[in-house]
Motif scaffolding. Structure first.
Motif, PDB file in Angstrom:
ATOM      1  N   PRO A  21     -24.088  65.903   1.523  1.00 57.01           N
ATOM      2  CA  PRO A  21     -24.447  66.936   0.552  1.00 57.01           C
ATOM      3  C   PRO A  21     -23.237  67.325  -0.285  1.00 57.01           C
ATOM      4  O   PRO A  21     -22.106  67.362   0.213  1.00 57.01           O
ATOM      5  N   CYS A  22     -23.489  67.599  -1.557  1.00 53.29           N
ATOM      6  CA  CYS A  22     -22.391  67.915  -2.471  1.00 53.29           C
ATOM      7  C   CYS A  22     -22.948  68.778  -3.599  1.00 53.29           C
ATOM      8  O   CYS A  22     -23.822  68.326  -4.341  1.00 53.29           O
ATOM      9  N   GLU A  23     -22.440  69.982  -3.753  1.00 45.53           N
ATOM     10  CA  GLU A  23     -23.002  70.947  -4.699  1.00 45.53           C
ATOM     11  C   GLU A  23     -22.220  71.088  -6.003  1.00 45.53           C
ATOM     12  O   GLU A  23     -22.737  71.651  -6.958  1.00 45.53           O
ATOM     13  N   THR A  24     -20.959  70.612  -6.041  1.00 40.20           N
ATOM     14  CA  THR A  24     -20.133  70.770  -7.245  1.00 40.20           C
ATOM     15  C   THR A  24     -19.231  69.545  -7.415  1.00 40.20           C
ATOM     16  O   THR A  24     -19.039  68.759  -6.478  1.00 40.20           O
ATOM     17  N   ASN A  47     -13.056  52.991  -4.144  1.00 41.09           N
ATOM     18  CA  ASN A  47     -13.955  53.991  -3.583  1.00 41.09           C
ATOM     19  C   ASN A  47     -14.803  54.503  -4.744  1.00 41.09           C
ATOM     20  O   ASN A  47     -14.497  55.522  -5.363  1.00 41.09           O
ATOM     21  N   SER A  48     -15.845  53.758  -5.086  1.00 38.93           N
ATOM     22  CA  SER A  48     -16.711  54.094  -6.216  1.00 38.93           C
ATOM     23  C   SER A  48     -17.781  55.073  -5.748  1.00 38.93           C
ATOM     24  O   SER A  48     -18.279  54.961  -4.628  1.00 38.93           O
ATOM     25  N   TRP A  49     -18.151  56.014  -6.613  1.00 37.22           N
ATOM     26  CA  TRP A  49     -19.128  57.014  -6.188  1.00 37.22           C
ATOM     27  C   TRP A  49     -20.009  57.490  -7.317  1.00 37.22           C
ATOM     28  O   TRP A  49     -19.692  57.331  -8.489  1.00 37.22           O
ATOM     29  N   GLY A  50     -21.141  58.077  -6.904  1.00 32.00           N
ATOM     30  CA  GLY A  50     -22.081  58.667  -7.841  1.00 32.00           C
ATOM     31  C   GLY A  50     -22.675  59.917  -7.236  1.00 32.00           C
ATOM     32  O   GLY A  50     -22.766  60.063  -6.015  1.00 32.00           O
ATOM     33  N   LEU A  51     -23.097  60.829  -8.138  1.00 34.18           N
ATOM     34  CA  LEU A  51     -23.603  62.128  -7.718  1.00 34.18           C
ATOM     35  C   LEU A  51     -24.493  62.685  -8.828  1.00 34.18           C
ATOM     36  O   LEU A  51     -24.116  62.628 -10.002  1.00 34.18           O
ATOM     37  N   LEU A  52     -25.659  63.177  -8.473  1.00 34.28           N
ATOM     38  CA  LEU A  52     -26.526  63.888  -9.422  1.00 34.28           C
ATOM     39  C   LEU A  52     -26.472  65.371  -9.081  1.00 34.28           C
ATOM     40  O   LEU A  52     -26.985  65.795  -8.042  1.00 34.28           O
ATOM     41  N   LEU A  80     -32.464  61.821  -5.484  1.00 35.86           N
ATOM     42  CA  LEU A  80     -31.578  62.454  -4.505  1.00 35.86           C
ATOM     43  C   LEU A  80     -30.537  63.279  -5.263  1.00 35.86           C
ATOM     44  O   LEU A  80     -29.593  62.740  -5.835  1.00 35.86           O
ATOM     45  N   GLN A  81     -30.748  64.580  -5.284  1.00 35.55           N
ATOM     46  CA  GLN A  81     -29.905  65.518  -6.020  1.00 35.55           C
ATOM     47  C   GLN A  81     -28.863  66.143  -5.091  1.00 35.55           C
ATOM     48  O   GLN A  81     -29.109  66.330  -3.902  1.00 35.55           O
ATOM     49  N   ASN A  82     -27.706  66.479  -5.670  1.00 34.47           N
ATOM     50  CA  ASN A  82     -26.655  67.204  -4.953  1.00 34.47           C
ATOM     51  C   ASN A  82     -26.254  66.501  -3.652  1.00 34.47           C
ATOM     52  O   ASN A  82     -26.100  67.124  -2.604  1.00 34.47           O
ATOM     53  N   HIS A  83     -26.107  65.182  -3.760  1.00 35.92           N
ATOM     54  CA  HIS A  83     -25.725  64.343  -2.618  1.00 35.92           C
ATOM     55  C   HIS A  83     -24.845  63.216  -3.152  1.00 35.92           C
ATOM     56  O   HIS A  83     -25.280  62.450  -4.005  1.00 35.92           O
ATOM     57  N   ILE A  84     -23.623  63.145  -2.669  1.00 37.04           N
ATOM     58  CA  ILE A  84     -22.691  62.108  -3.117  1.00 37.04           C
ATOM     59  C   ILE A  84     -22.846  60.866  -2.245  1.00 37.04           C
ATOM     60  O   ILE A  84     -23.088  60.967  -1.039  1.00 37.04           O
TER      61      ILE A  84
END
Length: 117
Positions: A21-24, A47-52, A80-84
């Protein structure tokens, strides 16, 4: 934080996937900092990443051009929102060409399946 190591190995390159989970955007930076506390991840090639964040896409390719967008597309597809999700690659010395995108997709799929359990 869910970390799944050794999900894919191809021509010497090895992949892992992590998420939570990731909020900001600041929380995303903290997530990466915590992941890289493990020296193995700190020494990774990418370390590639994405987040909505409430529908706003945020990504970082970390040198693996296009990787963040692949992760974002899969997050959008699953809504999938607010999740890195972070896909880590240790380069094995041989270029993988387009196969690297398939491996990123497979790593994210494995993560999403584990998340659903």
């Amino acid at each position: 934080m869910l970390v799944i190591e050794g999900v894919i190995s191809d021509r010497g390159s090895k992949y892992a996937v992590a998420g939570g989970p990731c909020e900001t955007e600041e929380a995303a930076k903290e997530f990466l900092r915590l992941l890289k506390k493990n020296k193995k991840f700190a020494k990774a090639t990418h370390n590639s990443w994405g987040l909505l964040l409430d529908g706003t896409p945020i990504k970082n390719d970390d040198g693996e051009a296009g990787a963040g967008m692949v992760i974002l597309r899969m997050l959008e597809r699953d809504n999938l929102q607010n999740h890195i999700i972070v896909v880590t690659r240790w380069f094995g010395g041989k270029h993988l060409g387009g196969d690297r995108f398939r491996h990123i997709q497979d790593a994210v799929r494995i993560y999403l399946q584990q998340l659903a359990v």
